[in-house]
Enzyme design. Structure first.
Site, mmCIF file in Angstrom:
data_model
loop_
_atom_site.group_PDB
_atom_site.id
_atom_site.type_symbol
_atom_site.label_atom_id
_atom_site.label_comp_id
_atom_site.label_asym_id
_atom_site.label_seq_id
_atom_site.Cartn_x
_atom_site.Cartn_y
_atom_site.Cartn_z
ATOM 1 N N TYR A 101 -2.747 -18.010 -8.899
ATOM 2 C CA TYR A 101 -3.735 -18.637 -7.746
ATOM 3 C C TYR A 101 -3.281 -19.891 -7.207
ATOM 4 O O TYR A 101 -3.301 -20.267 -6.217
ATOM 5 C CB TYR A 101 -4.926 -18.981 -8.448
ATOM 6 C CG TYR A 101 -5.442 -17.379 -8.899
ATOM 7 C CD1 TYR A 101 -6.167 -16.740 -8.160
ATOM 8 C CD2 TYR A 101 -5.274 -16.973 -10.413
ATOM 9 C CE1 TYR A 101 -6.553 -15.136 -8.575
ATOM 10 C CE2 TYR A 101 -5.893 -15.762 -10.809
ATOM 11 C CZ TYR A 101 -6.449 -14.946 -9.785
ATOM 12 O OH TYR A 101 -6.777 -13.574 -10.408
ATOM 13 N N ASN A 124 -10.996 -9.471 -2.134
ATOM 14 C CA ASN A 124 -10.072 -8.707 -0.975
ATOM 15 C C ASN A 124 -10.588 -7.105 -0.668
ATOM 16 O O ASN A 124 -10.968 -6.559 -1.784
ATOM 17 C CB ASN A 124 -8.731 -8.591 -1.801
ATOM 18 C CG ASN A 124 -7.583 -7.491 -1.118
ATOM 19 O OD1 ASN A 124 -7.843 -7.101 0.060
ATOM 20 N ND2 ASN A 124 -6.844 -7.125 -2.026
ATOM 21 N N CYS A 132 -3.731 -7.584 -4.538
ATOM 22 C CA CYS A 132 -4.463 -8.696 -5.352
ATOM 23 C C CYS A 132 -4.021 -8.341 -6.717
ATOM 24 O O CYS A 132 -4.168 -9.324 -7.510
ATOM 25 C CB CYS A 132 -5.731 -8.708 -4.809
ATOM 26 S SG CYS A 132 -6.639 -7.192 -5.215
ATOM 27 N N HIS A 133 -3.958 -7.189 -7.112
ATOM 28 C CA HIS A 133 -3.507 -6.891 -8.676
ATOM 29 C C HIS A 133 -2.330 -7.771 -8.903
ATOM 30 O O HIS A 133 -2.093 -8.064 -10.049
ATOM 31 C CB HIS A 133 -3.251 -5.598 -8.888
ATOM 32 C CG HIS A 133 -2.116 -4.635 -8.042
ATOM 33 N ND1 HIS A 133 -2.616 -4.455 -6.645
ATOM 34 C CD2 HIS A 133 -1.039 -4.524 -8.356
ATOM 35 C CE1 HIS A 133 -1.613 -3.809 -6.259
ATOM 36 N NE2 HIS A 133 -0.427 -3.855 -7.318
ATOM 37 N N GLU A 159 4.273 -0.721 -11.267
ATOM 38 C CA GLU A 159 5.318 -1.595 -10.400
ATOM 39 C C GLU A 159 6.502 -2.308 -11.210
ATOM 40 O O GLU A 159 7.252 -3.013 -10.528
ATOM 41 C CB GLU A 159 4.464 -2.492 -9.501
ATOM 42 C CG GLU A 159 3.421 -1.955 -8.573
ATOM 43 C CD GLU A 159 2.755 -2.865 -7.614
ATOM 44 O OE1 GLU A 159 3.277 -4.035 -7.644
ATOM 45 O OE2 GLU A 159 1.916 -2.692 -7.031
#
Length: 178
Positions: A101, A124, A132-133, A159
Site C-alpha cells: 500500500y 476494486n 489487488c491480491h 502465481e
C-alpha cells in the site's frame, strides 16, 4: 442516478460462483458471491455468452497455469478518479510480483495516502483480473482481501508470489513462512 451497467451474468468458476457486469465500454465488475462489497443483482439483461464475460471466465479458469499477464477484455471499472488511479497501478504489478500500500501511495506521489490506497484496493470491482491480491503489507505479510484470505493465498500461490502466511487461515494447522 442512472447506472452505467448494461448487462450482467452469474457464472460458476474455479474460484466459486461470480457475478460479472459490463458497461458499453468494458468489463466493469467481477465479484465472488461471498466477497465483501458485493453489489448484488440488478435488473439488467443476463448475457452469459457475451464475449467479455466469456473471456473473463476463460481467464479465471486458466489463472493457475498462465505464464505471464494475459490479455484482458476491455475494462471499465466504476469508481472515483482516485480509485481508478489505484486500480490502474494494480494492473502494473506483474504476475509473480507484489507491491505494498505504501509503495502504491508513493507511486501516486503521496506516501501519506497508504490508507486511502488500501481503501481503494479493497473496493476494486474487478477482482482477480485487476490483481489487488498482489498487494501485501510492507513486510510481505498478508493483509485483508475482499474475497477472503484463503482465496488470496490460492491466487498468490498459483502465481508463485513469495509472502508471509498467517497461522489462522482455514485449513492450516501451523505457521508457514515463505
Amino acid at each position: 442516478m442512472k447506472t452505467p451497467f448494461v448487462a450482467q451474468c452469474h457464472l460458476p468458476t474455479r474460484w466459486g460462483p461470480m457475478l460479472m457486469r459490463r458497461t458499453d465500454r468494458g468489463l466493469a465488475g467481477l465479484w465472488s458471491d461471498t466477497q465483501a462489497h458485493h453489489p448484488g443483482w440488478l435488473t439488467l439483461p443476463d448475457e452469459p455468452q457475451h464475449p467479455w464475460f466469456q473471456q473473463a471466465l476463460q481467464l479465471l479458469e486458466d489463472w493457475p497455469t498462465l505464464r505471464g499477464d494475459p490479455a484482458l477484455p476491455p475494462l471499465d471499472p466504476q469508481g472515483t478518479d482516485f480509485q481508478r488511479q489505484v486500480w490502474a497501478l494494480l494492473l502494473q504489478i506483474p504476475r509473480g510480483g507484489h507491491s505494498s500500500y505504501g509503495a502504491l501511495a508513493c507511486q501516486l506521489g503521496d506516501p501519506n495516502k497508504s490508507r486511502a490506497v488500501g481503501a481503494a484496493v479493497g473496493r476494486n470491482p474487478i477482482g482477480v483480473l485487476v490483481p489487488c491480491h498482489r498487494v501485501l503489507g510492507a513486510d510481505g505479510s498478508l493483509t485483508g482481501y475482499a474475497g477472503g484470505l484463503a482465496m488470496k493465498c490460492a491466487l498468490l500461490d498459483a502465481e508463485g508470489v513469495d509472502y508471509r502466511r498467517p497461522s489462522a487461515l482455514p485449513g492450516q494447522q501451523s505457521l508457514e513462512l515463505a
